[in-house]
Design a protein around this motif. Sequence first.
Motif, short mmCIF file in Angstrom:
data_model
loop_
_atom_site.label_atom_id
_atom_site.label_comp_id
_atom_site.label_asym_id
_atom_site.label_seq_id
_atom_site.Cartn_x
_atom_site.Cartn_y
_atom_site.Cartn_z
N THR A 3 0.85 -1.19 0.00
CA THR A 3 0.00 0.00 0.00
C THR A 3 0.88 1.23 0.00
OG1 THR A 3 -1.76 -1.14 1.22
CG2 THR A 3 -1.78 1.27 1.25
N TYR A 4 0.55 2.16 -0.90
CA TYR A 4 1.23 3.45 -0.99
C TYR A 4 0.20 4.54 -0.73
CZ TYR A 4 4.54 0.67 -3.76
OH TYR A 4 5.42 -0.28 -4.20
N THR A 5 0.63 5.61 -0.10
CA THR A 5 -0.26 6.75 0.13
C THR A 5 0.44 8.02 -0.32
OG1 THR A 5 0.55 7.02 2.40
CG2 THR A 5 -1.46 5.69 2.10
N GLY A 6 -0.34 9.06 -0.49
CA GLY A 6 0.24 10.33 -0.87
C GLY A 6 -0.83 11.40 -0.98
N GLY A 7 -0.42 12.56 -1.43
CA GLY A 7 -1.36 13.65 -1.59
C GLY A 7 -0.65 14.94 -1.97
N CYS A 8 -1.42 15.99 -1.97
CA CYS A 8 -0.89 17.30 -2.35
C CYS A 8 -0.15 17.95 -1.18
CB CYS A 8 -2.02 18.19 -2.83
SG CYS A 8 -3.20 18.63 -1.53
N GLN A 9 0.44 19.08 -1.45
CA GLN A 9 1.23 19.77 -0.43
C GLN A 9 0.37 20.28 0.72
OE1 GLN A 9 3.47 23.20 -1.77
NE2 GLN A 9 4.94 22.94 -0.13
N CYS A 10 -0.83 20.77 0.43
CA CYS A 10 -1.64 21.35 1.50
C CYS A 10 -2.49 20.33 2.24
CB CYS A 10 -2.52 22.48 0.96
SG CYS A 10 -3.94 21.95 -0.02
N GLY A 11 -2.63 19.11 1.71
CA GLY A 11 -3.40 18.06 2.39
C GLY A 11 -4.86 18.02 2.01
N ALA A 12 -5.31 18.90 1.12
CA ALA A 12 -6.72 18.89 0.71
C ALA A 12 -7.07 17.64 -0.08
CB ALA A 12 -7.03 20.13 -0.12
N ILE A 13 -6.08 17.05 -0.74
CA ILE A 13 -6.29 15.85 -1.55
C ILE A 13 -5.33 14.77 -1.10
CG2 ILE A 13 -6.22 14.88 -3.88
CD1 ILE A 13 -6.91 17.68 -4.91
N ARG A 14 -5.84 13.57 -0.89
CA ARG A 14 -5.04 12.40 -0.51
C ARG A 14 -5.47 11.22 -1.38
NH1 ARG A 14 -0.56 12.39 1.92
NH2 ARG A 14 -0.99 10.49 3.04
N PHE A 15 -4.56 10.26 -1.55
CA PHE A 15 -4.86 9.06 -2.33
C PHE A 15 -4.19 7.85 -1.71
CE2 PHE A 15 -1.08 10.93 -4.33
CZ PHE A 15 -0.22 9.85 -4.37
N ARG A 16 -4.67 6.67 -2.14
CA ARG A 16 -4.09 5.39 -1.70
C ARG A 16 -4.00 4.48 -2.92
NH1 ARG A 16 -7.82 3.79 1.83
NH2 ARG A 16 -6.80 4.96 3.49
N VAL A 17 -2.90 3.74 -3.01
CA VAL A 17 -2.71 2.77 -4.08
C VAL A 17 -2.34 1.44 -3.43
CG1 VAL A 17 -1.50 2.22 -6.22
CG2 VAL A 17 -1.75 4.61 -5.53
N ARG A 18 -3.05 0.38 -3.83
CA ARG A 18 -2.72 -0.97 -3.35
C ARG A 18 -2.33 -1.81 -4.55
NH1 ARG A 18 -7.55 -0.15 -0.02
NH2 ARG A 18 -6.88 0.10 2.13
N GLY A 19 -1.17 -2.45 -4.44
CA GLY A 19 -0.71 -3.30 -5.53
C GLY A 19 0.76 -3.06 -5.82
N THR A 20 1.19 -3.62 -6.94
CA THR A 20 2.58 -3.50 -7.35
C THR A 20 2.72 -2.34 -8.32
OG1 THR A 20 2.87 -5.88 -7.12
CG2 THR A 20 4.50 -4.71 -8.45
N LEU A 21 3.63 -1.44 -8.00
CA LEU A 21 3.91 -0.31 -8.88
C LEU A 21 5.33 -0.50 -9.42
CD1 LEU A 21 2.48 2.65 -6.76
CD2 LEU A 21 1.37 1.35 -8.58
N LYS A 22 5.40 -0.74 -10.71
CA LYS A 22 6.71 -1.02 -11.31
C LYS A 22 7.01 -0.12 -12.49
CE LYS A 22 4.92 -4.97 -13.97
NZ LYS A 22 3.57 -4.60 -13.98
N ASP A 23 6.05 0.69 -12.91
CA ASP A 23 6.23 1.56 -14.08
C ASP A 23 6.40 3.01 -13.66
OD1 ASP A 23 6.00 -0.56 -15.90
OD2 ASP A 23 3.82 -0.47 -15.82
#
Length: 158
Positions: A3-23
């Motif tokens: 699981t990977y997480t992330g978002g924008c600098q101010c925190g108004a937008i966040r996301f989550r990715v589950r799986g293999t990221l190779k590209d």
Amino acid sequence: MTTYTGGCQCGAIRFRVRGTLKDSSICHCRMCQKAFGAYYAPLVSVRGAEFEWTRGERKLFRSSNLVQRGFCADCGTPLTYEAPDGVAVAAGAFDDPSALPPVIQFGTERKIDFVDRLRDLPARETDEDAEAAPFLHDIVSYQHPDHDTTKWPEESNS
């Protein structure tokens, strides 16, 4: 499953990715340079992974007849490259971008010559600049931390 997480600098937008990221890639095309305001755009394809927005909604800009670019309307952070073959997320928007090193470069016909020599430039850590720029001692970051939060901004940052 990773699981990977992330978002924008101010925190108004966040996301989550589950799986293999190779590209993971770097794109040097002029459209990506302008979209990122940088010499190139580091992107991570989320094709084949489970991707979801967990906070807020990105604003979209149609940069061509086939591509949309997602970004935070509040702080301007570039977030996505969305094309008919899938979505790629800005590598720097992930909470740990070092976990996603690029494996290929695209658009090299527009690659700026000095990019390959950036590693040869003199380098200094932030603390080394404090004498020349004493305001650095007084900086208080309002940037969202590199992990999910239940609420943002915190009371002290609003």
